[in-house]
Design a protein around this motif. Structure first.
Motif: not given
Length: 188
Positions: A56, A59, A101, A122-123, A126, A130, A135
């Motif tokens: 995480i 990224r 996650l 992954q993006d 995420l 957000e 996060f």
């Protein structure tokens, strides 16, 4: 005879080190860290938690042409240290968020772990979280770990400071000025 014993011990040490390195590259994505042996040094996080949180952080602050990112900066070691000391209350939040996650990685992409997904996936996951406290906490820890004093666990080799052009000096000394005029007058 002692020379053979030393040579045998050196060979055994080299083999053990190679085995540890191989194990760390298979077990976790920590292999990208400059010192794979350090992956064994977590005091608070389990290896799978460290792998997920490091992914995480990687990224949030990825490596690019401007310089190293959170992974090379050793941010995960800052996070581990902070969660074991001054911010223990965040550990549950991060563990729960990482479990969620990982569950999303499994349901959306069939991956057992967020850490094992490719960067684009992954993006995607995420971006969906957000606006969560999880996060926000990870973003704050990532930035703090990248730019904090290295003695706190992150900012390996002053990577964060190099990104922002901050010069590392062994000693910071204020310039002489009016506040120390009495010392100068006395010759101190």
């Amino acid at each position: 005879r002692p020379a053979r014993s030393r040579a045998a011990a050196a060979a055994a040490m080299a083999a053990a080190t190679a085995s540890l390195r191989a194990l760390s590259t298979v077990a976790t994505p920590m292999a990208s860290a400059e010192t794979p042996e350090a992956a064994l040094a977590f005091s608070t996080l389990q290896a799978h938690e460290a792998a997920g949180l490091e992914s995480i952080a990687g990224r949030i602050l990825p490596e690019d042409e401007s310089g190293p990112g959170a992974i090379k900066g050793g941010v995960i070691y800052f996070i581990d240290k902070v969660l074991g000391s001054s911010r223990q209350e965040w550990l549950g939040l991060l563990r729960e968020g990482l479990l969620e996650l990982d569950a999303q990685a499994m349901s959306a992409h069939g991956s057992a772990s967020f850490a094992l997904l490719e960067s684009a996936k992954q993006d995607e996951l995420l971006r969906a979280i957000e606006q969560t406290t999880f996060f926000d906490t990870m973003r704050m820890l990532t930035m703090a770990g990248m730019f904090a004093l290295p003695e706190y666990g992150g900012n390996r080799d002053h990577a964060g400071w190099q990104l922002i052009g901050f010069g590392h000096h062994q000693v910071w000394q204020p310039p002489f000025g009016h506040y120390d005029a009495d010392y100068i007058a006395r010759g101190e």
